[in-house]
Scaffold this motif. Structure first.
Motif, mmCIF file in Angstrom:
data_model
loop_
_atom_site.group_PDB
_atom_site.id
_atom_site.type_symbol
_atom_site.label_atom_id
_atom_site.label_comp_id
_atom_site.label_asym_id
_atom_site.label_seq_id
_atom_site.Cartn_x
_atom_site.Cartn_y
_atom_site.Cartn_z
ATOM 1 N N VAL A 3 0.735 -3.055 -7.593
ATOM 2 C CA VAL A 3 1.008 -1.753 -6.980
ATOM 3 C C VAL A 3 0.285 -0.616 -7.700
ATOM 4 O O VAL A 3 -0.290 0.259 -7.070
ATOM 5 N N ALA A 4 0.285 -0.627 -8.999
ATOM 6 C CA ALA A 4 -0.321 0.458 -9.768
ATOM 7 C C ALA A 4 -1.816 0.245 -10.014
ATOM 8 O O ALA A 4 -2.429 1.019 -10.741
ATOM 9 N N ARG A 5 -2.414 -0.766 -9.368
ATOM 10 C CA ARG A 5 -3.826 -1.073 -9.625
ATOM 11 C C ARG A 5 -4.731 -0.840 -8.418
ATOM 12 O O ARG A 5 -5.930 -1.057 -8.505
ATOM 13 N N LEU A 6 -4.197 -0.411 -7.287
ATOM 14 C CA LEU A 6 -4.996 -0.293 -6.069
ATOM 15 C C LEU A 6 -5.812 0.992 -5.999
ATOM 16 O O LEU A 6 -6.771 1.071 -5.231
ATOM 17 N N ASN A 8 0.822 -1.212 0.000
ATOM 18 C CA ASN A 8 0.000 0.000 0.000
ATOM 19 C C ASN A 8 0.855 1.260 0.000
ATOM 20 O O ASN A 8 0.503 2.251 -0.648
ATOM 21 N N ALA A 60 2.002 1.654 -3.460
ATOM 22 C CA ALA A 60 0.894 2.080 -4.325
ATOM 23 C C ALA A 60 0.643 3.579 -4.223
ATOM 24 O O ALA A 60 0.305 4.222 -5.216
ATOM 25 N N ALA A 68 0.901 6.048 -7.449
ATOM 26 C CA ALA A 68 -0.234 6.866 -7.872
ATOM 27 C C ALA A 68 0.101 8.353 -7.927
ATOM 28 O O ALA A 68 -0.721 9.151 -8.361
ATOM 29 N N CYS A 81 -7.403 -2.724 -0.725
ATOM 30 C CA CYS A 81 -6.186 -2.396 0.020
ATOM 31 C C CYS A 81 -6.067 -3.242 1.287
ATOM 32 O O CYS A 81 -4.965 -3.627 1.679
ATOM 33 N N PHE A 117 -8.344 5.088 -3.218
ATOM 34 C CA PHE A 117 -7.945 3.687 -3.102
ATOM 35 C C PHE A 117 -9.096 2.880 -2.515
ATOM 36 O O PHE A 117 -9.716 3.289 -1.532
#
Length: 178
Positions: free
Chosen positions: A80-83, A29, A32, A36, A58, A53
């Motif tokens: 990581v880039a999808r949360l 998290n 992430a 973001a 998460c 998020f």
């Protein structure tokens, strides 16, 4: 983003960290948040995450991160880039129900990854940045690191935080939405 783990020198670790080391050295998290486009911040619970998020996703990611072995944990890097995919309260409840129904008993790590994939398929998908942009953001944090490796807050606290959770919130103000 399937090759995310191959483009980035970042190491996911158990628990929250005051600041990542030169190895990355954060939980999923925390990584992430940086991916973001937010400034780095420690994450001790899902309530520490920006509103864009998904709380159920998460929470699951945090649980997988903290219960995984060091080797297993690195398989979370592609997520990581999808949360940053918070949706309406109804969709967030659907995600929560989907996850809860599948986590009624302890599952092996690969099954947890499948549950994470399924939960991410419900509702809005993260508006992912280009891999080069994500890499640049994360490398910028690494270059500001003063230590070679990050140090967790406390191992006990990292475990306790996975036991508690709260209700989700709706999307708002995420750099990936711009």
């Amino acid at each position: 983003m399937d090759n995310f783990d191959h483009i980035l020198n970042w190491k996911l670790k158990q628990g929250s960290h005051p600041f990542p080391g030169q190895d990355g050295g954060t939980c999923i998290n925390e990584a992430a948040i940086v991916a973001a486009g937010f400034p780095y911040q420690p994450v001790r619970s899902v309530e520490d995450m920006p509103a864009c998020f998904s709380r159920p996703i998460c929470r699951l990611a945090m649980q997988l991160n903290d219960e995984a072995s060091d080797a297993e944990r690195q398989h979370l890097l592609p997520f990581v880039a999808r949360l940053a995919c918070a949706d309406t309260p109804m969709v967030e409840r659907e995600r929560e129900a989907y996850i809860s129904a599948r986590l009624r008993w302890r599952r092996p790590f690969p099954a947890g990854i499948e549950i994470l994939e399924g939960a991410l398929a419900i509702g809005r998908q993260a508006d992912g940045s280009a891999p080069d942009e994500v890499k640049a953001r994360m490398e910028a944090v690494q270059t500001r690191a003063t230590l070679l490796t990050s140090v967790p807050d406390t191992p006990l606290f990292a475990k306790i935080k996975t036991w508690f959770g709260a209700k989700e919130t709706a999307s708002a103000g995420c750099p990936l939405d711009e």
